[in-house]
Design a protein around this motif. Sequence first.
Motif, PDB file in Angstrom:
ATOM      1  N   ASP A 110       0.836  -1.203   0.000  1.00 26.93           N
ATOM      2  CA  ASP A 110       0.000   0.000   0.000  1.00 26.93           C
ATOM      3  C   ASP A 110       0.869   1.251   0.000  1.00 26.93           C
ATOM      4  N   ALA A 122       2.193   1.675  -3.432  1.00 27.63           N
ATOM      5  CA  ALA A 122       1.188   2.176  -4.365  1.00 27.63           C
ATOM      6  C   ALA A 122       1.077   3.695  -4.299  1.00 27.63           C
ATOM      7  N   LEU A 148       3.303   0.381 -10.655  1.00 23.32           N
ATOM      8  CA  LEU A 148       3.680  -0.435  -9.510  1.00 23.32           C
ATOM      9  C   LEU A 148       3.802  -1.876  -9.979  1.00 23.32           C
ATOM     10  N   LEU A 175      -5.282  -3.215  -4.815  1.00 28.28           N
ATOM     11  CA  LEU A 175      -4.586  -1.939  -4.987  1.00 28.28           C
ATOM     12  C   LEU A 175      -5.178  -1.117  -6.126  1.00 28.28           C
ATOM     13  N   HIS A 180      -6.635   2.537  -5.325  1.00 25.35           N
ATOM     14  CA  HIS A 180      -5.805   3.617  -5.869  1.00 25.35           C
ATOM     15  C   HIS A 180      -6.129   3.797  -7.355  1.00 25.35           C
ATOM     16  N   LEU A 234      -3.814   3.999 -10.873  1.00 29.88           N
ATOM     17  CA  LEU A 234      -2.516   3.347 -10.704  1.00 29.88           C
ATOM     18  C   LEU A 234      -2.423   2.117 -11.592  1.00 29.88           C
ATOM     19  N   VAL A 287      -0.928  -1.358 -12.143  1.00 24.76           N
ATOM     20  CA  VAL A 287      -0.346  -2.392 -11.293  1.00 24.76           C
ATOM     21  C   VAL A 287      -0.250  -3.696 -12.060  1.00 24.76           C
TER      22      VAL A 287
END
Length: 300
Positions: A20, A23, A33, A75, A79, A82, A84
């Motif tokens: 976290d 992130a 990420l 995540l 977020h 983001l 990922v």
Amino acid sequence: MRLPVLAGIDGSAGAAAAADWAAREALLRGVALRLCHALPQFPGAEVPGAEVPGPALERLRALGTQVVQRAVDDLTERHPGLAVDGRVAGEAPADALLDAARDAGLLVVGARGAGGFEGLAVGSVALRTAAAAPCPVVLVPDRPGTFAERAPAVRGTGQVVLGFDAHRPAGEAAGFAFPAAEARAARLRVVQAWALPAESVSSRTLVVTEEDRATWEDQEVLGLSDALRPWREKYPGVTVATDLMLLHPAEALVNASRAADLLVVGRRTGARTSEGRLGPVTHAVLHHARCPVAVVPHSA
């Protein structure tokens, strides 16, 4: 191409806290990420010729894939915006993270993972990656009374602490701390520990006068100011406070970590430095700091 933030995950609470943190850091940097999950190692698997049974290995890979996918989904949901992705690695955890860190701008790990035990402050994987990664490494603590129980600082109210030595300035550590403070709109507190010069103590001089102490402290203040000047000029928007402490460096930094959102320290590299070894100050800080700690490699 801007390098991604890399985070190690293993299904533990400590790794989740680290992911976290990673992130939020990736969003601040405007990069992707990347998550890395290493398969658990069987006892004796390191013995030459030993083989892990095929069905067991496939089961571990399936479980690892689930761990990665759950982390990616969680995540991504928490977020928005983001990017990922994740992978399952077959090597031992430290080896997998060190290998993946070659293509990362920052590695983030939990101070203690699934293999730790109650009371352990920093696990072997965290220590090895902090000591040997080619990029900066952030260790995120997960123990009572620390960062893990605090909400992230509101932008503009946080504090980044930089451990600094004007006598041997580490530009890489300053080069990490200043933009970190700038990205967070946080105050940067530069902490330098100092000691009275050797000549202040002798068989004939049992007491250090206030005048002598003030003179030596003024010299330390001027040296610190001169060493920080290029960084202040490069980052004029960062509010910088300097703090000289007549303490052991590790004690000074651990004390400062209690009010910090991030503590930045250096790790020497080079021919004169033992490979994969942390200095005593950094080692002590990692075990006792009350906030995430960034370990930044720099030439000796």
